[in-house]
Scaffold this active site. Structure first.
Site, short mmCIF file in Angstrom:
data_model
loop_
_atom_site.label_atom_id
_atom_site.label_comp_id
_atom_site.label_asym_id
_atom_site.label_seq_id
_atom_site.Cartn_x
_atom_site.Cartn_y
_atom_site.Cartn_z
N ARG A 1 0.83 -1.21 0.00
CA ARG A 1 0.00 0.00 0.00
C ARG A 1 0.86 1.26 0.00
NH1 ARG A 1 -0.73 4.70 2.55
NH2 ARG A 1 -0.24 3.65 4.52
N HIS B 1 10.29 6.80 7.89
CA HIS B 1 10.85 6.91 6.55
C HIS B 1 12.35 7.18 6.66
CE1 HIS B 1 7.19 7.17 3.81
NE2 HIS B 1 6.70 6.94 5.02
N CYS C 1 5.31 9.56 -0.28
CA CYS C 1 3.98 10.10 -0.03
C CYS C 1 3.67 11.10 -1.13
CB CYS C 1 3.91 10.79 1.34
SG CYS C 1 2.27 11.50 1.67
#
EC number: 4.1.3.4
Length: 325
Positions: free
Chosen positions: A41, A235, A266
């Site tokens: 995802r 991250h 993102c």
């Protein structure tokens, strides 16, 4: 999109016999860590080329075979906003459901929740943030409005006995507002927890966090939410993901989000690079003697598979190193 080749077996020289080091001087560490694999995802959502549905399904099946206990399968968002996730129902219906493995999906609103349930979802996730500007760009609403949307999802999920996980984005910094107050993170996390989220994942969305910032943020959040209900999602933009994760482990967190091959970013966070690579996380945890239940060899094969499918190099240092052995 390159054609998918069969993954080459890796020589895990020095890894299969890896012994745990003494951790007596590192503080208390959990004996077991639950890894939440977000590659299918969070890892794929920002890919410019549409990944074929069969590739997504095979990736998730390979991650299941590797023993990951939680695999975030897809996102039930509008294809208008995230075209990569337009096949969400086909993916969720097409994967093998391994016993003992959870396959949560992201559902930002009631429409997404209803579609997810119709496709067979047993667990869902909602996204909150501590930044008004980020929320506007990511969800097209204010923070308060986002919670109003969550309320409906939470009520429907509870009525259907579906578990809900909450995410807090920008927990260590925002691409638009800069520094973030630990107190604000604690406030948002507390609200999600009080609404019924069984677990709150604290995300360093753009990877600007350092161990000191992680410690301060967790200290504030742990005053409002039990550490047993917390997870971290780091991250690696500045190479701090493993260091920040280790600090979280030392503070009692035992749930960590990561992405195979370090995939991710993102679409609404400029400069955000990949997530913490699951391969690197498992290698570190193995070295600390912390149980994960994950087969590193099979995990590396899953990373090979998706990188070949995307025609890109892995961001995992462990995968890079073992490829040279």
């Amino acid at each position: 999109m390159a054609s998918v080749r069969k993954a080459f077996p890796r020589r895990l020289v020095g890894l299969t016999s890896l012994r745990a080091v003494s951790t007596s001087s590192m503080g208390t560490l959990p004996k077991q860590v639950k890894i939440v694999e977000v590659g299918p995802r969070d890892g794929l959502q920002n890919e410019k080329s549409i990944v074929p549905t069969p590739v997504k399904i095979r990736l998730i099946d390979m991650l299941s075979e590797a023993g990951l206990p939680v695999i975030e399968a897809t996102s039930f968002v509008s294809p208008k906003w995230v075209p990569q996730m337009a096949d969400h129902s086909d993916v969720l219906k097409g994967i093998q459901k391994f016993p003992g493995i959870n396959y949560p999906v992201l559902t930002p609103n009631m429409k997404g929740f209803e579609e997810a349930v119709a496709a067979g979802a047993k667990e869902v996730s909602v996204f909150g943030a501590v930044s008004e500007l980020f929320t506007r760009k990511n969800a097209n609403c204010s923070i308060e409005e986002s919670f109003q949307r969550f309320a409906g999802v939470m009520q429907a999920a509870q009525a259907a006995s579906i578990s809900v996980r909450g995410y807090v984005s920008c927990a260590l910094g925002c691409p638009y507002e800069g520094k973030v107050s630990p107190a604000k993170v604690a406030e948002v996390a507390k609200k999600l927890y009080s609404m019924g989220c069984y677990e709150i994942s604290l995300g360093d969305t753009i990877g600007v966090g350092t161990p000191g910032l992680m410690k301060d943020m967790l200290t504030a959040v742990m005053h409002e939410v039990p550490v047993t209900a917390l997870a971290v999602h780091c991250h690696d933009t500045y190479g701090q993901a493993l260091a920040n994760t280790l600090v979280a482990l030392q503070m009692g967190v035992s749930v960590v989000d990561s992405s195979v091959a370090g995939l991710g970013g993102c679409p609404y966070a400029k400069g955000a690079s990949g997530n913490l690579a699951t391969e690197d996380l498992v290698y570190m945890l193995n070295g600390l003697g912390i149980h994960t239940g994950v087969n590193l060899q099979k995990l590396l094969e899953a990373g090979d598979f998706i990188c070949q499918a995307l025609n890109r190099k892995t961001s995992s240092k462990v995968a890079q190193a073992t490829c040279k052995l």
